[in-house]
Enzyme design. Sequence first.
Site, PDB file in Angstrom:
ATOM      1  NE  ARG A   1      24.237  34.544  57.413  1.00  0.00           N
ATOM      2  CZ  ARG A   1      24.669  34.063  58.368  1.00  0.00           C
ATOM      3  NH1 ARG A   1      24.069  34.074  59.372  1.00  0.00           N
ATOM      4  NH2 ARG A   1      25.925  33.561  58.354  1.00  0.00           N
TER       5      ARG A   1
ATOM      6  CB  SER B   1      28.348  32.036  53.627  1.00  0.00           C
ATOM      7  OG  SER B   1      28.968  31.598  54.568  1.00  0.00           O
TER       8      SER B   1
ATOM      9  CD  GLU C   1      24.962  35.039  53.588  1.00  0.00           C
ATOM     10  OE1 GLU C   1      24.791  34.007  54.146  1.00  0.00           O
ATOM     11  OE2 GLU C   1      26.157  35.915  54.085  1.00  0.00           O
TER      12      GLU C   1
HETATM   13  N1  EPU Z   1      31.557  21.697  54.873  1.00  0.00           N
HETATM   14  C1  EPU Z   1      32.048  21.001  54.065  1.00  0.00           C
HETATM   15  N2  EPU Z   1      32.789  21.439  53.073  1.00  0.00           N
HETATM   16  C2  EPU Z   1      33.341  22.734  52.769  1.00  0.00           C
HETATM   17  C3  EPU Z   1      32.821  23.623  54.023  1.00  0.00           C
HETATM   18  C4  EPU Z   1      32.038  23.052  55.040  1.00  0.00           C
HETATM   19  O1  EPU Z   1      31.585  19.728  54.078  1.00  0.00           O
HETATM   20  O2  EPU Z   1      33.989  23.050  51.984  1.00  0.00           O
HETATM   21  C5  EPU Z   1      30.692  21.393  56.074  1.00  0.00           C
HETATM   22  C6  EPU Z   1      31.492  21.458  57.461  1.00  0.00           C
HETATM   23  O3  EPU Z   1      32.341  20.311  57.593  1.00  0.00           O
HETATM   24  C7  EPU Z   1      30.539  21.552  58.306  1.00  0.00           C
HETATM   25  C8  EPU Z   1      29.378  22.398  57.691  1.00  0.00           C
HETATM   26  O4  EPU Z   1      29.857  22.257  56.323  1.00  0.00           O
HETATM   27  O5  EPU Z   1      29.925  20.347  58.857  1.00  0.00           O
HETATM   28  C9  EPU Z   1      29.488  23.718  58.345  1.00  0.00           C
HETATM   29  O6  EPU Z   1      30.350  24.572  57.907  1.00  0.00           O
HETATM   30  P1  EPU Z   1      30.920  25.781  58.911  1.00  0.00           P
HETATM   31  O7  EPU Z   1      30.839  25.366  60.268  1.00  0.00           O
HETATM   32  O8  EPU Z   1      32.001  26.478  58.098  1.00  0.00           O
HETATM   33  O9  EPU Z   1      29.825  26.700  58.509  1.00  0.00           O
HETATM   34  P2  EPU Z   1      28.907  27.247  57.443  1.00  0.00           P
HETATM   35  O10 EPU Z   1      27.219  26.565  57.455  1.00  0.00           O
HETATM   36  O11 EPU Z   1      29.308  26.710  56.190  1.00  0.00           O
HETATM   37  C10 EPU Z   1      27.878  29.450  58.542  1.00  0.00           C
HETATM   38  C11 EPU Z   1      27.552  30.905  58.207  1.00  0.00           C
HETATM   39  C12 EPU Z   1      28.998  31.523  58.277  1.00  0.00           C
HETATM   40  C13 EPU Z   1      29.402  31.165  59.619  1.00  0.00           C
HETATM   41  C14 EPU Z   1      29.679  29.838  60.094  1.00  0.00           C
HETATM   42  C15 EPU Z   1      29.831  29.697  61.542  1.00  0.00           C
HETATM   43  C16 EPU Z   1      25.957  30.809  56.459  1.00  0.00           C
HETATM   44  C17 EPU Z   1      25.142  30.916  55.081  1.00  0.00           C
HETATM   45  N3  EPU Z   1      27.043  30.871  56.728  1.00  0.00           N
HETATM   46  O12 EPU Z   1      28.649  28.717  57.653  1.00  0.00           O
HETATM   47  O13 EPU Z   1      28.738  32.899  58.112  1.00  0.00           O
HETATM   48  O14 EPU Z   1      30.652  32.057  60.009  1.00  0.00           O
HETATM   49  O15 EPU Z   1      28.337  29.141  59.799  1.00  0.00           O
HETATM   50  O16 EPU Z   1      29.205  29.966  62.393  1.00  0.00           O
HETATM   51  O17 EPU Z   1      24.933  30.464  57.315  1.00  0.00           O
HETATM   52  C18 EPU Z   1      28.651  34.299  56.287  1.00  0.00           C
HETATM   53  O18 EPU Z   1      27.582  34.400  56.414  1.00  0.00           O
HETATM   54  O19 EPU Z   1      29.455  35.094  55.261  1.00  0.00           O
HETATM   55  C19 EPU Z   1      29.514  33.583  57.064  1.00  0.00           C
HETATM   56  C20 EPU Z   1      30.601  33.326  56.835  1.00  0.00           C
END
Ligand code: EPU
Length: 339
Positions: free
Chosen positions: A169, A239, A335
């Site tokens: 990012r 995010s 972000e």
């Molecule tokens: N999780 C929780 N509670 C929640 C949400 C998520 O415990 O309410 C846990 C999930 O269970 C999972 C982990 O957090 O184990 C990761 O969640 P998720 O797969 O949804 O991905 P993320 O790390 O929250 C990142 C990116 C997203 C991207 C997704 C999928 C960042 C800041 N965000 O989110 O990007 O779509 O991975 O690859 O790196 C964005 O930048 O706007 C964005 C949506």
Amino acid sequence: MTDLTASLIPDFDLASRNTLALQARSRFGFVLEDADQLPALFDYASSEALAVRLLGGGSNVVLAPGFDGITALIASRGRRIVDETATHTLVEAAAGENWHDLVAWTVEQGLGGLENLALIPGTTGAAPVQNIGAYGSELANSFHSLDAFDRRTGKMTVFGLQACAFAYRDSVFKHEPDRYVVTKIRLALPKAWRPNLGFAGLAELSGAGDLSPRVVMERVIALRTSKLPDWRVTPNAGSFFHNPVVAADIAAQILEEDTSAPSYPQADGRTKLSAGWLIEKSGLKGYRMGPVGVSERHALVLVNYGGAQQSHIAALASHIRQTVQSRFGIILTPEPIFC
Ligand code: EPU
């Protein structure tokens, strides 16, 4: 000097031009349809002592209620295949092209490489600024080069992969936010396509027979739609915080306390944690503060339930940062850009 007065839209309403739907106006708006208009825009603005702020899809910004200057909407269009090598197809797109439409168009042309980045809101010109990423892929993986207008020199300049200094990012453009305006980007898409199915939710496709960029794109669309609130229905900026990358011993302490904590070891020995998990475990999933709140569907997404301004989002983000810091000792970095 070109007189842009006739092209400026006074008291420009930006509520429908930011995905958080924040109440926001600008003294002037300007629709930038061609990058060739940039020198005249900046010359005019400096002669009138007006600040210029650039806006793409408005999907990664927290806009102030008033901006005393010109908000230029990047609306340049055009996408085409510009070159073929033995190994790659080179695609060029103007900064104002919608990112998802570009991904879908490449897939329609039979080109793979961008499918994991489907449905990310925003414009193509904004994609390199924060090196957009999702589902185990990021822009840097397919990036070839870009053209940018340098406000300091008044000239166009070309950036190759190294010059962009892409990281999680992050890019050089984030560090010099008022200097460069990305006008075109070029992507090198591999002729020998191999699916990137490392991410949970995509892995089960690996046994599927007819695997194509389209099949992967459709799965990514389904995953995003099931996990993230749609900004058209519940305004949000995706995010809201980076996933924090911390020293391995700090991650180990958190995992000792709760083995369910998602953790991703990094090449440099540190560990990436999940900001969404930290926020949920701090008891804030679904938390509401006036017109804004933490999404009930995904704790990393802040939503506007109606009528919010920048200050509401700022207060909520600050509350989340303080709560997560006192619960886990970790400081979250927002972000989106406040501007
Ligand atoms: N999780 C929780 N509670 C929640 C949400 C998520 O415990 O309410 C846990 C999930 O269970 C999972 C982990 O957090 O184990 C990761 O969640 P998720 O797969 O949804 O991905 P993320 O790390 O929250 C990142 C990116 C997203 C991207 C997704 C999928 C960042 C800041 N965000 O989110 O990007 O779509 O991975 O690859 O790196 C964005 O930048 O706007 C964005 C949506």
